[in-house]
Design a protein around this motif. Structure first.
Motif, PDB file in Angstrom:
ATOM      1  N   ILE A   8       1.123  -6.214   8.228  1.00 36.86           N
ATOM      2  CA  ILE A   8       0.838  -4.922   7.590  1.00 36.86           C
ATOM      3  C   ILE A   8      -0.241  -5.049   6.518  1.00 36.86           C
ATOM      4  CG2 ILE A   8       1.803  -3.079   6.170  1.00 36.86           C
ATOM      5  CD1 ILE A   8       4.375  -3.305   7.725  1.00 36.86           C
ATOM      6  N   PRO A   9      -0.173  -6.046   5.590  1.00 40.90           N
ATOM      7  CA  PRO A   9      -1.257  -6.171   4.602  1.00 40.90           C
ATOM      8  C   PRO A   9      -2.629  -6.358   5.239  1.00 40.90           C
ATOM      9  CG  PRO A   9       0.626  -7.471   3.920  1.00 40.90           C
ATOM     10  CD  PRO A   9       0.922  -6.999   5.303  1.00 40.90           C
ATOM     11  N   PHE A  10      -2.691  -7.050   6.368  1.00 34.50           N
ATOM     12  CA  PHE A  10      -3.971  -7.243   7.036  1.00 34.50           C
ATOM     13  C   PHE A  10      -4.455  -5.970   7.719  1.00 34.50           C
ATOM     14  CE2 PHE A  10      -3.442 -12.107   7.678  1.00 34.50           C
ATOM     15  CZ  PHE A  10      -3.801 -12.286   6.344  1.00 34.50           C
ATOM     16  N   LEU A  11      -3.518  -5.131   8.157  1.00 34.64           N
ATOM     17  CA  LEU A  11      -3.890  -3.910   8.848  1.00 34.64           C
ATOM     18  C   LEU A  11      -4.296  -2.787   7.897  1.00 34.64           C
ATOM     19  CD1 LEU A  11      -1.245  -3.630  11.718  1.00 34.64           C
ATOM     20  CD2 LEU A  11      -3.677  -4.162  11.935  1.00 34.64           C
ATOM     21  N   VAL A  12      -3.814  -2.820   6.680  1.00 34.89           N
ATOM     22  CA  VAL A  12      -4.067  -1.730   5.728  1.00 34.89           C
ATOM     23  C   VAL A  12      -5.558  -1.482   5.507  1.00 34.89           C
ATOM     24  CG1 VAL A  12      -3.840  -1.034   3.318  1.00 34.89           C
ATOM     25  CG2 VAL A  12      -1.833  -1.836   4.580  1.00 34.89           C
ATOM     26  N   PRO A  13      -6.393  -2.516   5.238  1.00 39.27           N
ATOM     27  CA  PRO A  13      -7.835  -2.242   5.050  1.00 39.27           C
ATOM     28  C   PRO A  13      -8.478  -1.613   6.275  1.00 39.27           C
ATOM     29  CG  PRO A  13      -7.274  -4.438   4.260  1.00 39.27           C
ATOM     30  CD  PRO A  13      -6.080  -3.931   5.011  1.00 39.27           C
ATOM     31  N   ALA A  14      -8.125  -2.112   7.464  1.00 38.63           N
ATOM     32  CA  ALA A  14      -8.703  -1.558   8.693  1.00 38.63           C
ATOM     33  C   ALA A  14      -8.290  -0.102   8.886  1.00 38.63           C
ATOM     34  CB  ALA A  14      -8.284  -2.397   9.899  1.00 38.63           C
ATOM     35  N   ILE A  15      -7.024   0.190   8.618  1.00 31.13           N
ATOM     36  CA  ILE A  15      -6.536   1.567   8.755  1.00 31.13           C
ATOM     37  C   ILE A  15      -7.227   2.473   7.739  1.00 31.13           C
ATOM     38  CG2 ILE A  15      -4.517   3.052   8.504  1.00 31.13           C
ATOM     39  CD1 ILE A  15      -2.821   0.730   9.556  1.00 31.13           C
ATOM     40  N   LEU A  16      -7.412   1.987   6.517  1.00 29.23           N
ATOM     41  CA  LEU A  16      -8.080   2.770   5.472  1.00 29.23           C
ATOM     42  C   LEU A  16      -9.520   3.090   5.866  1.00 29.23           C
ATOM     43  CD1 LEU A  16      -7.934   4.008   2.643  1.00 29.23           C
ATOM     44  CD2 LEU A  16      -8.648   1.804   1.718  1.00 29.23           C
TER      45      LEU A  16
END
Length: 284
Positions: A8-16
């Motif tokens: 999840i922490p790795f996906l947050v920047p991409a999702i943002l």
């Protein structure tokens, strides 16, 4: 969840980033349906007139120019890059490989504007290319390269070649040379080995490189702006003229939407062609 604690922490920047990008696209889309108010940065109400203007010759020609030049750039980049990529991978002489790498990668370290101005000096009426051709005696008077489609394609091909070479070299490096040796042992000539063994095996790289360069060229701005000199209008240049010269942001947004739709439609069509080619090469 315990097996992937950092997912999840790795996906947050991409999702943002994706959310911000989609919000920007939504803003452009709604601007494309707004009325332009001359002399004001504010926009009016809902209208479809912006899309009706696309069919005017100057804007329709810009869309056609973008597609044709992108297709030509991808084709000539592929033709010129494949031999270099093949030599880069297969040469056994270390200094030759080093030289090819330097010549292939160095253009990536110079800015697009710098390279475009360099090409203006090369392609000008009294530039390096015309001077050389005149001195050799191939031509009797200077050839017009500037402000033509040919000049724009020449510059775009040089910009795109490093990326194409990298993609093709990666594909060629994954070929098992035993296939080529087997074909040669069965009596195939070198050219036959290249056309019937090497090229089909590198078809995924060829297709990937072609699509990447085609999509990249569709958004080209500086090169057609400077080399084309306003006479070779691509859709990115039309967007610039409408948005920053005429301050007609609604119509600039409309052109942006048309460019995006055209790019997706072209890539989808090329994907269908690519899948068919891959099936044919697999059969043969």
């Amino acid at each position: 969840m315990s097996k992937r604690p950092f997912l999840i922490p790795f996906l947050v920047p991409a999702i943002l980033v994706a959310v911000i990008f989609l919000a920007a696209l939504a803003e452009i889309l709604q601007y494309s349906f707004r009325e332009f108010i001359p002399g004001s940065l504010d926009v009016g109400g809902f209208t479809l007139d912006n899309f009706a203007r696309i069919y005017r010759p100057v804007y329709f020609k810009a869309v056609v120019n973008t597609f044709v030049l992108s297709l030509a750039t991808a084709f000539f980049t592929l033709i010129l890059s494949y031999p270099i990529a093949f030599a880069l991978v297969r040469t056994k002489v270390e200094w030759v490989r080093t030289l090819l790498i330097l010549l292939s990668i160095t253009p990536l370290f110079t800015g697009e504007i710098v390279r475009t101005y360099a090409w203006m000096l090369v392609l000008g009426t009294n530039g390096f290319l015309n001077t050389m051709l005149l001195d050799i005696g191939i031509i009797s008077e200077p050839v017009t390269f500037m402000y033509t489609r040919a000049g724009v394609v020449i510059a775009l091909v040089q910009f795109a070649m490093p990326v194409m070479i990298i993609i093709l070299a990666t594909a060629i490096s994954h070929i098992n040379t035993d296939y080529e040796k087997a074909a040669a042992n069965l009596g195939a000539r070198p050219w036959t080995v290249i056309t019937r063994v090497v090229i089909p095996l590198t078809m995924p790289g060829i297709i990937s490189g072609f699509i990447v360069i085609f999509a990249w060229t569709m958004s080209a701005f500086a090169t057609p702006q400077l080399i084309g000199g306003g006479k070779v209008l691509m859709i990115s240049n039309a967007i610039y003229l409408q948005g920053f010269s005429a301050l007609n942001f609604p119509f600039a947004a409309t052109l942006s939407v048309i460019a995006l739709i055209s790019a997706f439609a072209s890539l989808a069509l090329m994907k269908l062609i690519a899948n068919r080619l891959e099936r044919q090469t697999a059969i043969h």
